[in-house]
Structures are given as C-alpha cells and as structure tokens.
Design an enzyme around this catalytic site. Structure first.
Site, PDB file in Angstrom:
ATOM      1  N   SER A  14       1.078  -1.033   0.048  1.00 28.88           N
ATOM      2  CA  SER A  14       0.136   0.122  -0.092  1.00 28.88           C
ATOM      3  C   SER A  14       0.496   1.019  -0.128  1.00 28.88           C
ATOM      4  O   SER A  14       1.957   1.288   0.657  1.00 28.88           O
ATOM      5  CB  SER A  14      -0.755   0.388   1.046  1.00 28.88           C
ATOM      6  N   SER A  16      -0.676   4.400   0.303  1.00 31.54           N
ATOM      7  CA  SER A  16      -1.440   5.883   1.187  1.00 31.54           C
ATOM      8  C   SER A  16      -0.380   6.015   2.445  1.00 31.54           C
ATOM      9  O   SER A  16      -1.271   7.244   1.797  1.00 31.54           O
ATOM     10  CB  SER A  16      -2.834   4.399   1.969  1.00 31.54           C
ATOM     11  N   LYS A  65     -13.159  -4.563   3.148  1.00 37.62           N
ATOM     12  CA  LYS A  65     -14.164  -3.341   2.413  1.00 37.62           C
ATOM     13  C   LYS A  65     -15.521  -3.230   2.963  1.00 37.62           C
ATOM     14  O   LYS A  65     -16.574  -1.985   2.893  1.00 37.62           O
ATOM     15  CB  LYS A  65     -14.387  -2.623   1.333  1.00 37.62           C
ATOM     16  N   ASN A  85     -14.626   1.948   1.912  1.00 35.76           N
ATOM     17  CA  ASN A  85     -12.885   2.677   2.441  1.00 35.76           C
ATOM     18  C   ASN A  85     -12.147   3.493   3.225  1.00 35.76           C
ATOM     19  O   ASN A  85     -11.109   3.806   2.712  1.00 35.76           O
ATOM     20  CB  ASN A  85     -12.018   2.529   0.428  1.00 35.76           C
ATOM     21  N   ASP A 106     -13.482   5.640  -3.984  1.00 35.02           N
ATOM     22  CA  ASP A 106     -13.684   4.806  -5.307  1.00 35.02           C
ATOM     23  C   ASP A 106     -13.866   5.003  -6.402  1.00 35.02           C
ATOM     24  O   ASP A 106     -13.248   4.613  -7.563  1.00 35.02           O
ATOM     25  CB  ASP A 106     -13.260   2.804  -4.934  1.00 35.02           C
ATOM     26  N   GLY A 130     -13.708  -8.905 -14.731  1.00 38.15           N
ATOM     27  CA  GLY A 130     -13.367  -9.422 -13.204  1.00 38.15           C
ATOM     28  C   GLY A 130     -15.139  -9.020 -12.361  1.00 38.15           C
ATOM     29  O   GLY A 130     -16.050  -8.012 -13.074  1.00 38.15           O
ATOM     30  N   ALA A 131     -14.874  -9.697 -11.242  1.00 39.31           N
ATOM     31  CA  ALA A 131     -16.637  -9.183 -10.547  1.00 39.31           C
ATOM     32  C   ALA A 131     -15.767  -9.251  -9.223  1.00 39.31           C
ATOM     33  O   ALA A 131     -16.732  -9.430  -8.290  1.00 39.31           O
ATOM     34  CB  ALA A 131     -17.157 -10.412 -10.665  1.00 39.31           C
ATOM     35  N   GLY A 133     -13.433  -7.131  -5.116  1.00 37.56           N
ATOM     36  CA  GLY A 133     -14.329  -5.698  -4.018  1.00 37.56           C
ATOM     37  C   GLY A 133     -14.545  -5.144  -4.490  1.00 37.56           C
ATOM     38  O   GLY A 133     -15.824  -3.962  -4.534  1.00 37.56           O
ATOM     39  N   ASN A 154     -16.731 -13.106 -15.848  1.00 34.27           N
ATOM     40  CA  ASN A 154     -15.712 -13.287 -14.140  1.00 34.27           C
ATOM     41  C   ASN A 154     -15.210 -14.522 -15.008  1.00 34.27           C
ATOM     42  O   ASN A 154     -16.325 -15.091 -15.199  1.00 34.27           O
ATOM     43  CB  ASN A 154     -16.570 -12.478 -13.531  1.00 34.27           C
TER      44      ASN A 154
HETATM   45  P1  ATR Z   1     -12.585 -11.000  -4.124  1.00 32.35           P
HETATM   46  O1  ATR Z   1     -12.685 -11.434  -5.607  1.00 32.35           O
HETATM   47  O2  ATR Z   1     -12.318 -11.305  -2.637  1.00 32.35           O
HETATM   48  O3  ATR Z   1     -13.569  -9.294  -3.360  1.00 32.35           O
HETATM   49  P2  ATR Z   1     -10.714  -9.418  -5.682  1.00 32.35           P
HETATM   50  O4  ATR Z   1      -8.877  -9.335  -5.659  1.00 32.35           O
HETATM   51  O5  ATR Z   1     -11.694  -7.776  -5.128  1.00 32.35           O
HETATM   52  O6  ATR Z   1     -11.551 -10.399  -4.225  1.00 32.35           O
HETATM   53  O7  ATR Z   1     -11.032  -9.996  -6.911  1.00 32.35           O
HETATM   54  C1  ATR Z   1     -10.698 -11.012  -7.461  1.00 32.35           C
HETATM   55  C2  ATR Z   1     -10.874 -10.847  -8.980  1.00 32.35           C
HETATM   56  O8  ATR Z   1      -9.894 -11.387  -9.477  1.00 32.35           O
HETATM   57  C3  ATR Z   1     -12.084 -11.689  -9.250  1.00 32.35           C
HETATM   58  O9  ATR Z   1     -12.591 -10.654 -10.788  1.00 32.35           O
HETATM   59  C4  ATR Z   1     -11.653 -12.935  -9.406  1.00 32.35           C
HETATM   60  O10 ATR Z   1     -11.716 -13.972 -10.340  1.00 32.35           O
HETATM   61  P3  ATR Z   1     -12.783 -14.497  -9.120  1.00 32.35           P
HETATM   62  O11 ATR Z   1     -14.192 -14.481  -9.195  1.00 32.35           O
HETATM   63  O12 ATR Z   1     -13.050 -16.245 -10.942  1.00 32.35           O
HETATM   64  O13 ATR Z   1     -12.329 -15.717  -8.655  1.00 32.35           O
HETATM   65  C5  ATR Z   1     -10.359 -12.600 -10.658  1.00 32.35           C
HETATM   66  N1  ATR Z   1      -9.089 -13.761 -10.426  1.00 32.35           N
HETATM   67  C6  ATR Z   1      -7.927 -13.496  -9.140  1.00 32.35           C
HETATM   68  N2  ATR Z   1      -6.788 -14.601  -9.607  1.00 32.35           N
HETATM   69  C7  ATR Z   1      -7.732 -14.959 -11.128  1.00 32.35           C
HETATM   70  C8  ATR Z   1      -7.540 -15.623 -12.309  1.00 32.35           C
HETATM   71  N3  ATR Z   1      -6.026 -16.671 -11.814  1.00 32.35           N
HETATM   72  N4  ATR Z   1      -7.882 -16.152 -13.489  1.00 32.35           N
HETATM   73  C9  ATR Z   1      -8.869 -14.955 -13.737  1.00 32.35           C
HETATM   74  N5  ATR Z   1      -9.589 -14.052 -12.665  1.00 32.35           N
HETATM   75  C10 ATR Z   1      -8.522 -13.763 -11.541  1.00 32.35           C
END
Ligand code: ATR
Length: 278
Positions: A14, A16, A65, A85, A106, A130-131, A133, A154
């Site tokens: 971080s 920050s 968060k 956050n 954010d 992605g999906a 946090g 995702n």
């Molecule tokens: P969290 O899911 O706990 O909120 P994050 O770091 O905010 O964690 O989000 C991780 C994101 O990266 C997710 O979209 C995750 O996909 P999954 O929902 O399938 O886990 C994605 N991610 C992390 N590693 C990945 C990988 N090796 N391949 C594809 N997507 C990945």
C-alpha cells in the site's frame, strides 16, 4: 499525535501512507498515517479504537471493504456497492459525541481519473473483466456517465451473476469470450504478478480501443503492455488511487481541522512522483 491507518491483508504494497503523510506535512498537520495488516477478527477492536480516540480515521482495502460495514454508525455509500474504503468521524457539537461514518471514495476516484484524461464514457461500449471487491464501485461510477452498454465477464460465473442481480442492465459474457467494445477495464487481480495473463485474443480486437487497468503497481501489466504494442490507448489505476486518497484526506480533515468541507490536498508532480519511486 492523531493517528490514521490503512487496513487490509496483504498491506505491504500500500502506498497510502506515503501520500497521506506527505499531505499532512505539506499542510502542517500534526498527524501520522500507518499501514496495518489485520485479520477479520481485528476489525471490531480497530473500530472501537476510533471510538476511544486512539485512531482518527481509516482507509480500508482488500478484503475488508464489505466486512467493516456492520461496525459503523452510519454508511453514506450507494448500497449496491457494499464497499467502504474510508472511515472517519463526524462530531455532533450538541451532544459532544462522535459518529463513525463509512464512505466509498473509489467511485469518485474512478470517475475523476477519466475526467483527468478527458475520456468520455457517454454512448461507449464498456467491457469489464472481473467481479471482485472494487467492481461494483466502478460499475456504479460508469452508469452515472451513461455508456451505451456495459458487458461483464468473470472467471467464476456465479459471482458475475450475483453482480448483475444488483446491476440488471449489464450483459453477461463468457470468460474468455471477447465482444466488441470501446473501453475494456481490468478489475481482476490478474496482472499483479509478472507472468499473469488475461485470456484475451488481441488479434480479434479492432483498433483505437481504450484499455484501463485498475492495477497501478506494476505500472504496465501485461494487459496494458499488449494493448500498447498494438497502438491502443492505455491507462493504469494510479490516478484512480490518487483521487480516492485525495477525497479520503478531505473527509479526514473535516473533523481534524474542524472545517466544514475539509481540506482538499494538492495533486501535483511531486505527489505523483511519490508513487513512482519504490
Ligand atoms: P474478492 O473476489 O475477494 O473481492 P478481489 O481481489 O477484489 O477479491 O477480486 C479478485 C478478482 O480477480 C475476481 O474477479 C477474481 O475472479 P474469480 O471471481 O473467478 O475468483 C479475479 N481473479 C483472480 N485471480 C484470477 C485468475 N487466476 N484468473 C481469472 N480471474 C482471477
């Protein structure tokens, strides 16, 4: 000494503290900002440290968060984002008590990062990868800027579907499938490590697109490097990070300096350089 914290796990990376301590110093404010790696179980104790004055304010990062929310007195966030956050205090002069407030900076950080480079979302086709946090905050900001469509993909389909329940206008795309887009946003954590690669067939993507990565360290993920090689516009998450921090600082200083809208610290070359040297 007034103390501020960023909490998360991991937290080593971080930046920050660097930013906030610079701003405190620049504005002659006697305060210190530190980072602390915590576990879920520590949250309650840390929030009570705000109540008893040991800590004045907190920034929250992955993966807490959402889990900080139940411990706060008031949350002032769009409910759909389920993401706080920034935690700060608000004094009630009548009762002489402090309320602990949770905000999401954010959303504003993402929005300002686009305004900063004068990229307009209006009428654009947006493709989100992605999906995790931070994704709902980005979707929330995007929807306010009126894109023509938002698509989302995702690896874990179930998580994408859950997000789409909150934002029903989003189109679900299979992981690995690429649709026609104007702007693609990586909100996954893929790219933090040197060998991380997203499943993107770059040959299938036309020219003149905009690639945005929420990651700012490394400065150019493979996602951005590959896009740059092909002449696309690229942007990393640095300005989003700086703008969310700037807004957090403003909120922190409302109570600290007892000024109604707080102090908006400067973003200049020096501030940006702070984030470049490791
Ligand atoms: P969290 O899911 O706990 O909120 P994050 O770091 O905010 O964690 O989000 C991780 C994101 O990266 C997710 O979209 C995750 O996909 P999954 O929902 O399938 O886990 C994605 N991610 C992390 N590693 C990945 C990988 N090796 N391949 C594809 N997507 C990945």
């Amino acid at each position: 000494m007034n103390k501020y914290l960023v909490i998360g796990n991991p937290i080593d990376h971080s930046l920050s503290p660097r930013l906030h301590n610079y701003w405190f110093k620049e504005n002659n404010i006697k305060a210190v900002y530190e980072k602390k790696q915590i576990k879920e179980l520590d949250i309650e104790g840390i929030i009570s440290d705000i109540r008893n004055g040991k800590i004045k304010g907190i920034n929250v990062t992955v993966p807490f968060k959402k889990s900080v929310i139940p411990f706060l007195d008031k949350i002032e966030i769009p409910e759909k984002t389920q993401s706080v956050n920034t935690i700060y205090t608000e004094k009630n002069n009548l009762t002489d008590t402090n309320k602990i407030i949770g905000r999401n900076t954010d959303i504003l950080g993402f929005k300002y990062s686009l305004e900063h480079i004068k990229y307009s979302i209006k009428g654009k086709k947006i493709f989100i990868l992605g999906a995790g946090g931070v994704t709902p905050s980005i979707i929330y900001a995007l929807e306010e800027m009126e894109p023509s469509v938002i698509m989302l993909s995702n690896r874990t389909k179930e998580k994408a579907k859950n997000l789409i329940k909150l934002f029903p206008q989003i189109e679900l795309v299979e992981w690995g499938e690429i649709r026609n887009f104007d702007m693609i946003i990586n909100t996954t954590s893929l790219g933090l490590k040197e060998n991380d690669k997203l499943p993107i067939d770059y040959g299938q993507i036309g020219s003149g697109k905009f690639f945005y990565d929420v990651i700012y360290n490394p400065k150019k993920t493979n996602f951005l490097l590959e896009a740059e090689k092909r002449g696309h516009q690229i942007e990393n998450g640095k300005m989003m990070f700086v703008f969310q921090a700037q807004e957090a600082f403003r909120l922190f200083t409302i109570d600290l300096l007892n000024v109604q809208s707080g102090l908006l610290p400067s973003i200049n070359k020096k501030v940006l350089q702070l984030l470049d040297n490791d």
